[in-house]
Design a protein around this motif. Structure first.
Motif, PDB file in Angstrom:
ATOM      1  N   ASP A  84      36.759  21.757  50.431  1.00  0.00           N
ATOM      2  CA  ASP A  84      36.400  23.107  49.973  1.00  0.00           C
ATOM      3  C   ASP A  84      36.642  23.302  48.483  1.00  0.00           C
ATOM      4  N   GLN A  85      36.523  22.210  47.719  1.00  0.00           N
ATOM      5  CA  GLN A  85      36.630  22.284  46.276  1.00  0.00           C
ATOM      6  C   GLN A  85      35.233  22.319  45.656  1.00  0.00           C
ATOM      7  N   VAL A  86      35.060  23.162  44.642  1.00  0.00           N
ATOM      8  CA  VAL A  86      33.757  23.273  43.980  1.00  0.00           C
ATOM      9  C   VAL A  86      33.497  22.002  43.171  1.00  0.00           C
ATOM     10  N   VAL A  87      32.365  21.353  43.442  1.00  0.00           N
ATOM     11  CA  VAL A  87      32.004  20.141  42.712  1.00  0.00           C
ATOM     12  C   VAL A  87      30.742  20.327  41.882  1.00  0.00           C
ATOM     13  N   ARG A  88      30.020  21.401  42.143  1.00  0.00           N
ATOM     14  CA  ARG A  88      28.802  21.658  41.365  1.00  0.00           C
ATOM     15  C   ARG A  88      28.465  23.141  41.437  1.00  0.00           C
ATOM     16  N   THR A  89      28.100  23.703  40.314  1.00  0.00           N
ATOM     17  CA  THR A  89      27.626  25.087  40.257  1.00  0.00           C
ATOM     18  C   THR A  89      26.130  25.062  40.000  1.00  0.00           C
ATOM     19  N   LEU A  90      25.363  25.477  40.993  1.00  0.00           N
ATOM     20  CA  LEU A  90      23.902  25.475  40.859  1.00  0.00           C
ATOM     21  C   LEU A  90      23.377  26.752  40.241  1.00  0.00           C
ATOM     22  N   ALA A  91      24.122  27.825  40.386  1.00  0.00           N
ATOM     23  CA  ALA A  91      23.739  29.103  39.769  1.00  0.00           C
ATOM     24  C   ALA A  91      25.023  29.839  39.397  1.00  0.00           C
ATOM     25  N   GLY A  92      25.113  30.291  38.161  1.00  0.00           N
ATOM     26  CA  GLY A  92      26.320  30.968  37.710  1.00  0.00           C
ATOM     27  C   GLY A  92      26.053  32.397  37.277  1.00  0.00           C
ATOM     28  N   GLY A  93      26.164  33.317  38.201  1.00  0.00           N
ATOM     29  CA  GLY A  93      25.972  34.728  37.875  1.00  0.00           C
ATOM     30  C   GLY A  93      24.552  35.067  37.480  1.00  0.00           C
ATOM     31  N   VAL A  94      23.590  34.506  38.155  1.00  0.00           N
ATOM     32  CA  VAL A  94      22.179  34.743  37.852  1.00  0.00           C
ATOM     33  C   VAL A  94      21.701  35.978  38.614  1.00  0.00           C
ATOM     34  N   VAL A  95      21.042  36.874  37.903  1.00  0.00           N
ATOM     35  CA  VAL A  95      20.505  38.081  38.546  1.00  0.00           C
ATOM     36  C   VAL A  95      19.186  37.726  39.222  1.00  0.00           C
ATOM     37  N   LEU A  96      19.143  37.928  40.538  1.00  0.00           N
ATOM     38  CA  LEU A  96      17.949  37.599  41.309  1.00  0.00           C
ATOM     39  C   LEU A  96      17.463  38.830  42.053  1.00  0.00           C
ATOM     40  N   PRO A  97      16.151  38.990  42.174  1.00  0.00           N
ATOM     41  CA  PRO A  97      15.605  40.133  42.911  1.00  0.00           C
ATOM     42  C   PRO A  97      15.663  39.902  44.413  1.00  0.00           C
TER      43      PRO A  97
END
Length: 313
Positions: free
Chosen positions: A75-88
């Motif tokens: 349960d450790q983060v190994v990749r961030t695919l989206a970081g605080g992206v505003v999506l509709p």
């Protein structure tokens, strides 16, 4: 007094239980902010195939500021695919290539996506697991039922059985040159397949010696590299004569070996012909010196040998 207290405690317990049940039922009615999620089950960044990347697709019930992570088995983060992206509101899609944030390929293992919705202050760990696998199954052993196949369609010796064992579950691949001539139906670590002496276009091969190469392809798309495939030498045989050149005296009796699995075969020699069986053909050389030819055959396949009749000294 004690009876009153017991009654009050019981009443309080009932009220608490009812309240908890009501809250639980209410939560069931609250629709998830994420739905229609589809996550790839397998990923092999080195396979050069359709499973070279993992796809994560979902629909947002409401627009939000989204962060999407890939977590390892701890349960450790190994990749961030989206970081605080505003999506509709609506569909959203990400692709993961099996690498971490600095571009290094992560080790084989099981990973899970997790999404955070900032406006709703909710973090959802996906139940879907992505298996990252970059290692093809290795062929540990191979055994053939026999080394000769005769694909003439007479039901005798038309195929050979190849028994195999892999070090993990995969489909067996049998190559003839660069062509795949067999792909096993089973997805097991051991089994057997039948080769009918045919090429990739299902045509019978000419008589001769061939090398089959055994490899595999697993569910992640990993294919055994060519240098790790295991060879099997086989012979395609219909009918043949041995020797192919003979020197005999006029009228001399001689024999020639006939190699075939056909029960009966025809022969022609010096104006004579017949049908025979067995591993040899006995003939008499013509009385006139010269060059003659023996022809034998079964179905549409044949073989020839030359006979030189020399005058006796």
């Amino acid at each position: 007094m004690q009876r009153v207290l017991s009654t009050a405690a019981l009443l309080g317990l009932l009220i608490a239980t009812a309240a908890a049940f009501a809250i639980t039922e209410r939560l069931k009615l609250v629709r998830s902010p994420v739905f229609d999620a589809v996550v790839s089950k397998r990923l092999s960044p080195t396979c050069g195939c359709a499973r070279g990347k993992a796809h994560i697709r979902l629909r947002l019930r409401h627009g939000d500021r989204v962060t999407l992570w890939i977590l390892d088995s701890n349960d450790q983060v190994v990749r961030t695919l989206a970081g605080g992206v505003v999506l509709p509101q609506g569909p959203a899609r990400w692709v993961w290539d099996g690498k971490d944030d600095i571009g290094d390929l992560l080790p084989d293992g099981v990973y899970r996506p997790e999404i955070h919705l900032a406006r709703q202050r909710r973090t959802i760990l996906f139940p879907d697991r992505i298996s990252l696998d970059t290692h093809a199954a290795h062929v540990e052993s191979v055994q053939v039922s026999r080394g000769i196949v005769s694909p003439d369609g007479d039901g005798v010796g038309d195929s050979i059985k190849i028994h195999y064992r892999l070090d993990s579950q995969a489909h067996l691949l049998v190559y003839l040159g660069s062509d795949i001539v067999i792909r096993s139906r089973s997805f097991l670590a051991s089994g057997s397949v039948d080769w009918l002496g045919r090429d990739a276009n299902h045509q019978p091969l000419p008589a001769g010696n061939y090398v089959l190469w055994l490899g595999s392809v697993d569910r992640a798309g990993n294919v055994t590299p060519s240098y790790e495939r295991q060879p099997v030498v086989v012979t395609v045989r219909y009918i043949s004569l041995s020797p192919t050149t003979l020197s005999e005296h006029p009228g001399q009796r001689f024999t020639v070996a006939v190699d075939t699995d056909a029960k009966k075969w025809w022969w022609k020699f010096a104006g004579r012909k017949g049908v025979s069986s067995g591993p040899t053909l006995a003939l008499h050389a013509p009385t006139k010196p010269g060059h003659y030819r023996i022809a034998v055959g079964e179905r549409r396949y044949g073989a020839r040998a030359s006979v030189v009749v020399t005058a006796a000294r």
